[in-house]
Design a protein around this motif. Structure first.
Motif, PDB file in Angstrom:
ATOM      1  N   ALA A   9       0.831  -1.201   0.000  1.00 60.20           N
ATOM      2  CA  ALA A   9       0.000   0.000   0.000  1.00 60.20           C
ATOM      3  C   ALA A   9       0.867   1.253   0.000  1.00 60.20           C
ATOM      4  CB  ALA A   9      -0.916  -0.008   1.228  1.00 60.20           C
ATOM      5  N   ASP A  10       0.609   2.135  -0.964  1.00 55.71           N
ATOM      6  CA  ASP A  10       1.277   3.434  -1.010  1.00 55.71           C
ATOM      7  C   ASP A  10       0.208   4.500  -0.753  1.00 55.71           C
ATOM      8  OD1 ASP A  10       3.218   5.376  -1.303  1.00 55.71           O
ATOM      9  OD2 ASP A  10       3.838   4.763  -3.309  1.00 55.71           O
ATOM     10  N   ILE A  11       0.634   5.760  -0.670  1.00 58.72           N
ATOM     11  CA  ILE A  11      -0.315   6.795  -0.254  1.00 58.72           C
ATOM     12  C   ILE A  11      -0.793   7.696  -1.407  1.00 58.72           C
ATOM     13  CG2 ILE A  11       1.107   8.836   0.336  1.00 58.72           C
ATOM     14  CD1 ILE A  11      -0.213   8.721   3.151  1.00 58.72           C
ATOM     15  N   GLU A  12       0.082   7.900  -2.421  1.00 57.56           N
ATOM     16  CA  GLU A  12      -0.244   8.896  -3.456  1.00 57.56           C
ATOM     17  C   GLU A  12      -1.563   8.594  -4.165  1.00 57.56           C
ATOM     18  OE1 GLU A  12       2.710   7.662  -2.884  1.00 57.56           O
ATOM     19  OE2 GLU A  12       4.152   9.319  -2.776  1.00 57.56           O
ATOM     20  N   GLY A  13      -1.825   7.324  -4.408  1.00 58.55           N
ATOM     21  CA  GLY A  13      -3.044   6.948  -5.119  1.00 58.55           C
ATOM     22  C   GLY A  13      -4.155   6.484  -4.196  1.00 58.55           C
ATOM     23  N   ASP A  60       3.310  -1.524   4.346  1.00 54.67           N
ATOM     24  CA  ASP A  60       3.153  -0.075   4.210  1.00 54.67           C
ATOM     25  C   ASP A  60       4.347   0.391   3.372  1.00 54.67           C
ATOM     26  OD1 ASP A  60       3.291   2.717   4.694  1.00 54.67           O
ATOM     27  OD2 ASP A  60       2.322   2.475   6.645  1.00 54.67           O
ATOM     28  N   PHE A  61       4.065   0.990   2.205  1.00 55.30           N
ATOM     29  CA  PHE A  61       5.148   1.252   1.261  1.00 55.30           C
ATOM     30  C   PHE A  61       5.354   2.726   0.963  1.00 55.30           C
ATOM     31  CE2 PHE A  61       7.685  -1.316  -1.906  1.00 55.30           C
ATOM     32  CZ  PHE A  61       8.150  -2.191  -0.949  1.00 55.30           C
ATOM     33  N   HIS A  62       4.959   3.598   1.873  1.00 58.04           N
ATOM     34  CA  HIS A  62       5.193   5.029   1.621  1.00 58.04           C
ATOM     35  C   HIS A  62       6.239   5.580   2.584  1.00 58.04           C
ATOM     36  CE1 HIS A  62       4.446   9.120   0.405  1.00 58.04           C
ATOM     37  NE2 HIS A  62       4.240   9.470   1.652  1.00 58.04           N
ATOM     38  N   ARG A  63       7.223   6.256   2.006  1.00 53.74           N
ATOM     39  CA  ARG A  63       8.296   6.924   2.761  1.00 53.74           C
ATOM     40  C   ARG A  63       8.907   6.070   3.869  1.00 53.74           C
ATOM     41  NH1 ARG A  63       8.677  13.279   2.523  1.00 53.74           N
ATOM     42  NH2 ARG A  63       8.120  13.457   0.339  1.00 53.74           N
ATOM     43  N   MET A 105      -0.907   3.420  -5.551  1.00 56.50           N
ATOM     44  CA  MET A 105       0.356   3.668  -6.254  1.00 56.50           C
ATOM     45  C   MET A 105       0.280   4.938  -7.117  1.00 56.50           C
ATOM     46  SD  MET A 105       2.485   1.090  -5.513  1.00 56.50           S
ATOM     47  CE  MET A 105       2.145  -0.004  -4.132  1.00 56.50           C
ATOM     48  N   HIS A 106       1.410   5.255  -7.757  1.00 58.91           N
ATOM     49  CA  HIS A 106       1.504   6.468  -8.576  1.00 58.91           C
ATOM     50  C   HIS A 106       2.243   6.158  -9.866  1.00 58.91           C
ATOM     51  CE1 HIS A 106       5.621   6.485  -7.152  1.00 58.91           C
ATOM     52  NE2 HIS A 106       5.121   6.212  -5.955  1.00 58.91           N
ATOM     53  N   ALA A 107       2.228   7.125 -10.790  1.00 56.94           N
ATOM     54  CA  ALA A 107       2.857   6.940 -12.089  1.00 56.94           C
ATOM     55  C   ALA A 107       4.355   7.244 -12.018  1.00 56.94           C
ATOM     56  CB  ALA A 107       2.181   7.850 -13.113  1.00 56.94           C
TER      57      ALA A 107
HETATM   58 ZN   LIG Z   1       4.475   6.969  -1.679  1.00 56.74          ZN
END
Ligand SMILES: [Zn+2]
Length: 301
Positions: A9-13, A60-63, A105-107
């Motif tokens: 899980a990321d946060i941007e998307g 958890d995959f953000h920062r 996720m993000h591009a």
């Molecule tokens: Zn992120």
């Protein structure tokens, strides 16, 4: 039959990250974003368990890897916060999971997606054999040797198209942030996300993602640090870009991790650096819960 899932899980998307500040550590917007990211992960976990999944390893995959609120996520999921350096960079041990699901996720850097970047916004563009390579390719590639198949991806429409372009057979569900946040129905979107993720398990056709090398890579850095970085890691340098060839995807991933996050000296003290990183993440979570107790984010859907 698919029973064990690796969920990144990321946060941007995710459903309440609507600006750059939402992805920044310890901002007011980040509190909302963490709540949205946790709700999204929870909804997906519940739908997967309802679909017969018996184990979910949630990363958890953000920062810092500390954004998800465990108390808001289905307790049957095994949440592993923080980054691990090995055996799989970032993920650690994927255990006995069979498929990979990526949400929030993000591009890729240099493409018109929402908060598009690859590993860090200091990379202006990453070109691999002449094409943009999004993070999804690295995450999926890093677990390919475990036989883990990337079956589902969620992010902005651009991110979804990029994931589909590189990973054959992956299913996607997009989040459109071109509409104003107040007009976005987060709960309805989340229900559709969870249903799409669960249905990706049935008849999933994606194979482990293991593209063959060599990979001719050009990295354009923001702010003219290409020459310094190339020199630091013994890589080539041409017209403002770092240029190198990696024999396989694992080698390419490790080189990019070094360029983005490490220093030759720090690599030797990586456990200490990771300890500091985890500590920072845990302190951030303490602040986040404190702010939530005083009401921030209480009304979010
Ligand atoms: Zn992120």
């Amino acid at each position: 039959l698919i029973k064990r899932v690796l969920l990144l899980a990321d946060i941007e998307g995710s459903s309440h990250c609507w600006s750059r500040d939402g992805a920044r550590f310890m901002t007011e917007e980040w509190i909302d974003a963490c709540i949205g990211m946790s709700r999204d992960a929870d909804a997906v976990c519940r739908a997967l368990f309802d679909a017969g999944v018996e184990k979910i390893l949630l990363k958890d995959f953000h920062r810092t890897g500390y954004n998800l609120l465990a108390e808001r996520i289905d307790a049957r999921a095994k949440l592993v916060p923080g980054f691990r350096s090995k055996p799989v960079p970032g993920i650690g041990d994927p255990e006995d999971t069979q498929v990979l699901i990526m949400i929030g996720m993000h591009a890729a850097s240099g493409t018109p997606g929402f908060l598009a970047h690859t590993f860090t916004s200091r990379i202006r563009r990453l070109s691999v054999n002449g094409a943009d390579l999004p993070e999804a390719a690295f995450f999926a590639g890093a677990v390919a040797r475990y036989g883990i198949r990337p079956v589902f991806f969620s992010g902005c429409p651009v991110a979804c198209r990029q994931a589909e372009a590189v990973i054959g057979g992956i299913r996607t569900h997009s989040i459109d942030k071109s509409v104003p946040r107040r007009r976005f129905d987060a709960s309805a979107w989340r229900r559709r996300l969870a249903a799409a993720a669960a249905s990706s398990l049935a008849g999933a056709t994606a194979l482990p993602y293991a593209p063959r090398g060599p990979f001719h890579t050009q990295v354009t850095m923001r702010g003219g640090s290409a020459r310094t970085l190339a020199g630091r890691w013994g890589l080539g340098h041409a017209s403002g870009r770092i240029v190198f060839e990696a024999p396989d995807l694992d080698a390419l991933y490790m080189t990019l991790i070094r360029l983005c996050y490490l220093h030759p000296l720090a690599e030797r003290v990586l456990p200490a650096a990771l300890f500091g990183f985890h500590l920072k993440g845990r302190l951030g979570m303490r602040w986040l819960r404190h702010r939530m107790r005083s009401g921030r984010g209480a009304a979010l859907p």
